[in-house]
Design a protein around this motif. Sequence first.
Motif, PDB file in Angstrom:
ATOM      1  N   TYR A 174       0.818  -1.212   0.000  1.00 46.81           N
ATOM      2  CA  TYR A 174       0.000   0.000   0.000  1.00 46.81           C
ATOM      3  C   TYR A 174       0.853   1.264   0.000  1.00 46.81           C
ATOM      4  O   TYR A 174       0.445   2.307   0.485  1.00 46.81           O
ATOM      5  CB  TYR A 174      -0.979  -0.033   1.186  1.00 46.81           C
ATOM      6  N   GLY A 175       2.066   1.158  -0.565  1.00 51.95           N
ATOM      7  CA  GLY A 175       2.936   2.321  -0.702  1.00 51.95           C
ATOM      8  C   GLY A 175       4.001   2.383   0.376  1.00 51.95           C
ATOM      9  O   GLY A 175       4.224   1.427   1.119  1.00 51.95           O
ATOM     10  N   THR A 176       4.653   3.539   0.461  1.00 52.51           N
ATOM     11  CA  THR A 176       5.667   3.780   1.489  1.00 52.51           C
ATOM     12  C   THR A 176       5.033   4.616   2.583  1.00 52.51           C
ATOM     13  O   THR A 176       4.390   5.626   2.303  1.00 52.51           O
ATOM     14  CB  THR A 176       6.886   4.496   0.898  1.00 52.51           C
ATOM     15  N   SER A 177       5.210   4.196   3.813  1.00 51.22           N
ATOM     16  CA  SER A 177       4.585   4.889   4.940  1.00 51.22           C
ATOM     17  C   SER A 177       5.520   4.923   6.134  1.00 51.22           C
ATOM     18  O   SER A 177       6.265   3.976   6.379  1.00 51.22           O
ATOM     19  CB  SER A 177       3.291   4.170   5.341  1.00 51.22           C
ATOM     20  N   LYS A 178       5.455   6.039   6.879  1.00 43.44           N
ATOM     21  CA  LYS A 178       6.148   6.155   8.160  1.00 43.44           C
ATOM     22  C   LYS A 178       5.179   5.907   9.308  1.00 43.44           C
ATOM     23  O   LYS A 178       5.547   6.004  10.467  1.00 43.44           O
ATOM     24  CB  LYS A 178       6.773   7.545   8.307  1.00 43.44           C
ATOM     25  N   ILE A 179       3.920   5.592   8.974  1.00 41.73           N
ATOM     26  CA  ILE A 179       2.902   5.361  10.000  1.00 41.73           C
ATOM     27  C   ILE A 179       2.991   3.916  10.489  1.00 41.73           C
ATOM     28  O   ILE A 179       3.084   2.979   9.695  1.00 41.73           O
ATOM     29  CB  ILE A 179       1.486   5.642   9.457  1.00 41.73           C
ATOM     30  N   TRP A 180       2.970   3.759  11.812  1.00 43.65           N
ATOM     31  CA  TRP A 180       2.946   2.426  12.438  1.00 43.65           C
ATOM     32  C   TRP A 180       1.678   2.313  13.260  1.00 43.65           C
ATOM     33  O   TRP A 180       1.278   3.260  13.951  1.00 43.65           O
ATOM     34  CB  TRP A 180       4.186   2.227  13.311  1.00 43.65           C
ATOM     35  N   ASP A 181       1.029   1.161  13.148  1.00 49.34           N
ATOM     36  CA  ASP A 181      -0.238   0.908  13.814  1.00 49.34           C
ATOM     37  C   ASP A 181      -0.015   0.134  15.104  1.00 49.34           C
ATOM     38  O   ASP A 181       0.637  -0.912  15.103  1.00 49.34           O
ATOM     39  CB  ASP A 181      -1.152   0.085  12.892  1.00 49.34           C
ATOM     40  N   ASN A 182      -0.571   0.649  16.205  1.00 51.07           N
ATOM     41  CA  ASN A 182      -0.515  -0.044  17.485  1.00 51.07           C
ATOM     42  C   ASN A 182      -1.688  -1.010  17.526  1.00 51.07           C
ATOM     43  O   ASN A 182      -2.846  -0.581  17.496  1.00 51.07           O
ATOM     44  CB  ASN A 182      -0.589   0.957  18.638  1.00 51.07           C
TER      45      ASN A 182
END
Length: 105
Positions: A72-80
């Motif tokens: 789904y692309g490049t992301s710096k978001i991390w899901d808890n």
Amino acid sequence: MSVDHAEAAAGDGGRESLAAGATVRTYAVAPGVRLNVRSGPGTNYNLLYVLPEGSRVPIFCQTPGTAVTGPYGTSKIWDNIDNGEFVSDAYVQTGTDGYVASRCA
């Protein structure tokens, strides 16, 4: 294909109950991906376990971390996905490249 995995198992029906009586939405992990669950928001954190293909994960909050490129692309978001358990948002089908939950405190 190198896959960074960092998530926890989710509940049935797309929702998981919280102790406070609220509900949190669950999201599908990208098809064919075994996702690493890490102890923090980045690839430098310890690998806790690997989710099997076809998993769904709750997102309790989100936080910035290591940039990861996934389906789904490049992301710096991390899901808890649980207490002390994180997965890269680049492998979770949230329908957006932005935040879908509040920022982690």
